[in-house]
Motif scaffolding. Structure first.
Motif, PDB file in Angstrom:
ATOM      1  N   SER A 178     -21.436  35.396 -27.935  1.00  0.00           N
ATOM      2  CA  SER A 178     -21.548  36.730 -28.534  1.00  0.00           C
ATOM      3  C   SER A 178     -22.720  37.494 -27.928  1.00  0.00           C
ATOM      4  O   SER A 178     -22.635  38.707 -27.718  1.00  0.00           O
ATOM      5  CB  SER A 178     -21.697  36.636 -30.046  1.00  0.00           C
ATOM      6  OG  SER A 178     -22.850  35.894 -30.384  1.00  0.00           O
ATOM      7  N   GLY A 179     -23.809  36.791 -27.623  1.00  0.00           N
ATOM      8  CA  GLY A 179     -24.927  37.448 -26.952  1.00  0.00           C
ATOM      9  C   GLY A 179     -24.531  37.960 -25.580  1.00  0.00           C
ATOM     10  O   GLY A 179     -24.874  39.095 -25.200  1.00  0.00           O
ATOM     11  N   ALA A 180     -23.800  37.151 -24.824  1.00  0.00           N
ATOM     12  CA  ALA A 180     -23.342  37.570 -23.498  1.00  0.00           C
ATOM     13  C   ALA A 180     -22.380  38.747 -23.608  1.00  0.00           C
ATOM     14  O   ALA A 180     -22.447  39.691 -22.804  1.00  0.00           O
ATOM     15  CB  ALA A 180     -22.678  36.397 -22.774  1.00  0.00           C
ATOM     16  N   ALA A 216     -21.336  44.439 -22.835  1.00  0.00           N
ATOM     17  CA  ALA A 216     -20.933  45.731 -23.411  1.00  0.00           C
ATOM     18  C   ALA A 216     -22.037  46.759 -23.242  1.00  0.00           C
ATOM     19  O   ALA A 216     -21.781  47.924 -22.899  1.00  0.00           O
ATOM     20  CB  ALA A 216     -20.583  45.558 -24.892  1.00  0.00           C
ATOM     21  N   PHE A 217     -23.286  46.360 -23.444  1.00  0.00           N
ATOM     22  CA  PHE A 217     -24.416  47.281 -23.275  1.00  0.00           C
ATOM     23  C   PHE A 217     -24.558  47.698 -21.817  1.00  0.00           C
ATOM     24  O   PHE A 217     -24.807  48.874 -21.516  1.00  0.00           O
ATOM     25  CB  PHE A 217     -25.702  46.622 -23.774  1.00  0.00           C
ATOM     26  CG  PHE A 217     -26.915  47.491 -23.626  1.00  0.00           C
ATOM     27  CD1 PHE A 217     -27.108  48.575 -24.458  1.00  0.00           C
ATOM     28  CD2 PHE A 217     -27.844  47.232 -22.627  1.00  0.00           C
ATOM     29  CE1 PHE A 217     -28.223  49.385 -24.317  1.00  0.00           C
ATOM     30  CE2 PHE A 217     -28.953  48.032 -22.473  1.00  0.00           C
ATOM     31  CZ  PHE A 217     -29.147  49.115 -23.324  1.00  0.00           C
ATOM     32  N   VAL A 253     -11.833  41.917 -36.330  1.00  0.00           N
ATOM     33  CA  VAL A 253     -10.789  41.178 -35.611  1.00  0.00           C
ATOM     34  C   VAL A 253     -11.419  40.075 -34.754  1.00  0.00           C
ATOM     35  O   VAL A 253     -10.927  38.941 -34.717  1.00  0.00           O
ATOM     36  CB  VAL A 253      -9.931  42.134 -34.761  1.00  0.00           C
ATOM     37  CG1 VAL A 253      -9.033  41.377 -33.812  1.00  0.00           C
ATOM     38  CG2 VAL A 253      -9.108  43.035 -35.661  1.00  0.00           C
ATOM     39  N   CYS A 254     -12.513  40.387 -34.068  1.00  0.00           N
ATOM     40  CA  CYS A 254     -13.191  39.383 -33.238  1.00  0.00           C
ATOM     41  C   CYS A 254     -13.726  38.238 -34.094  1.00  0.00           C
ATOM     42  O   CYS A 254     -13.590  37.064 -33.735  1.00  0.00           O
ATOM     43  CB  CYS A 254     -14.321  40.025 -32.442  1.00  0.00           C
ATOM     44  SG  CYS A 254     -13.762  41.118 -31.140  1.00  0.00           S
ATOM     45  N   LEU A 255     -14.324  38.561 -35.227  1.00  0.00           N
ATOM     46  CA  LEU A 255     -14.859  37.530 -36.108  1.00  0.00           C
ATOM     47  C   LEU A 255     -13.739  36.671 -36.691  1.00  0.00           C
ATOM     48  O   LEU A 255     -13.891  35.455 -36.829  1.00  0.00           O
ATOM     49  CB  LEU A 255     -15.690  38.165 -37.218  1.00  0.00           C
ATOM     50  CG  LEU A 255     -16.523  37.224 -38.064  1.00  0.00           C
ATOM     51  CD1 LEU A 255     -17.516  36.475 -37.191  1.00  0.00           C
ATOM     52  CD2 LEU A 255     -17.256  37.983 -39.132  1.00  0.00           C
TER      53      LEU A 255
END
Length: 136
Positions: free
Chosen positions: A95-97, A102-103, A117-119
Motif C-alpha cells: 500500500s505504501g508503494a 500514485a503520488f 473496493v481496494c480494502l
C-alpha cells in the motif's frame, strides 16, 4: 470469566452489531429516499437469527462427528503466525508503494469508493490465504 460465558457475550455482541448495522442501513435508505422502510426490520432480525442458527447447527454437527479433536495444533498456529506476519509486511509495503506511485504520477485525490473496493479486495485475499494456511 468462564469460557462459555465469554462465548455467549461474544455472540451477543456480534448479533447486536449486525442488528445495529441493519438499522443503520434502513436509516441510510430513509435519508436517501425520504421515507424510512421500517418493515425491513423483520427480515433483518430473521436473517441475523437464522444465519446464527444455521452456524450453530453446523457447529454442533461437526462437533458430534469429530468429537474432541482440536481444529488446530501447534504446527497450524505457527503456519498462521508466519502467514499473517508476511501479509502484514506485504500489505504495508504494497500500500505504501501504491501510494508513492500514485503520488509520483500526479494523483492528488482518491475516491473513497475506490478505497473501499481496494480494502475489500485486500480482506478477501488475506481471508482466503488464511484458509489455505490453515489447510481446511
Amino acid at each position: 470469566m468462564g469460557k462459555k460465558k465469554l462465548l455467549y457475550i461474544t455472540w451477543a455482541v456480534i448479533i447486536i452489531c449486525m442488528l445495529i448495522g441493519g438499522g443503520l442501513a434502513i436509516y441510510l435508505i430513509g435519508k436517501e429516499t425520504g421515507e424510512y422502510p421500517l418493515n425491513l426490520f423483520l427480515p433483518i432480525i430473521i436473517g441475523v437469527l437464522g444465519g446464527c442458527l444455521v452456524f450453530f447447527a453446523g457447529f454442533k454437527i461437526k462437533e458430534k462427528r469429530n468429537g474432541n479433536v482440536p481444529d488446530v495444533d501447534e504446527r497450524t498456529l505457527r503456519n498462521l503466525q508466519k502467514y499473517f506476519m508476511v501479509v502484514l509486511y506485504v500489505v504495508l509495503f504494497g500500500s505504501g508503494a501504491a501510494l508513492i506511485i500514485a503520488f509520483a504520477s500526479g494523483v492528488q485525490y482518491i475516491e473513497t469508493g475506490l478505497l473501499i473496493v481496494c480494502l475489500m479486495g485486500v480482506y478477501l485475499v488475506v481471508g482466503v490465504g488464511a484458509l489455505v494456511a490453515k489447510k481446511i
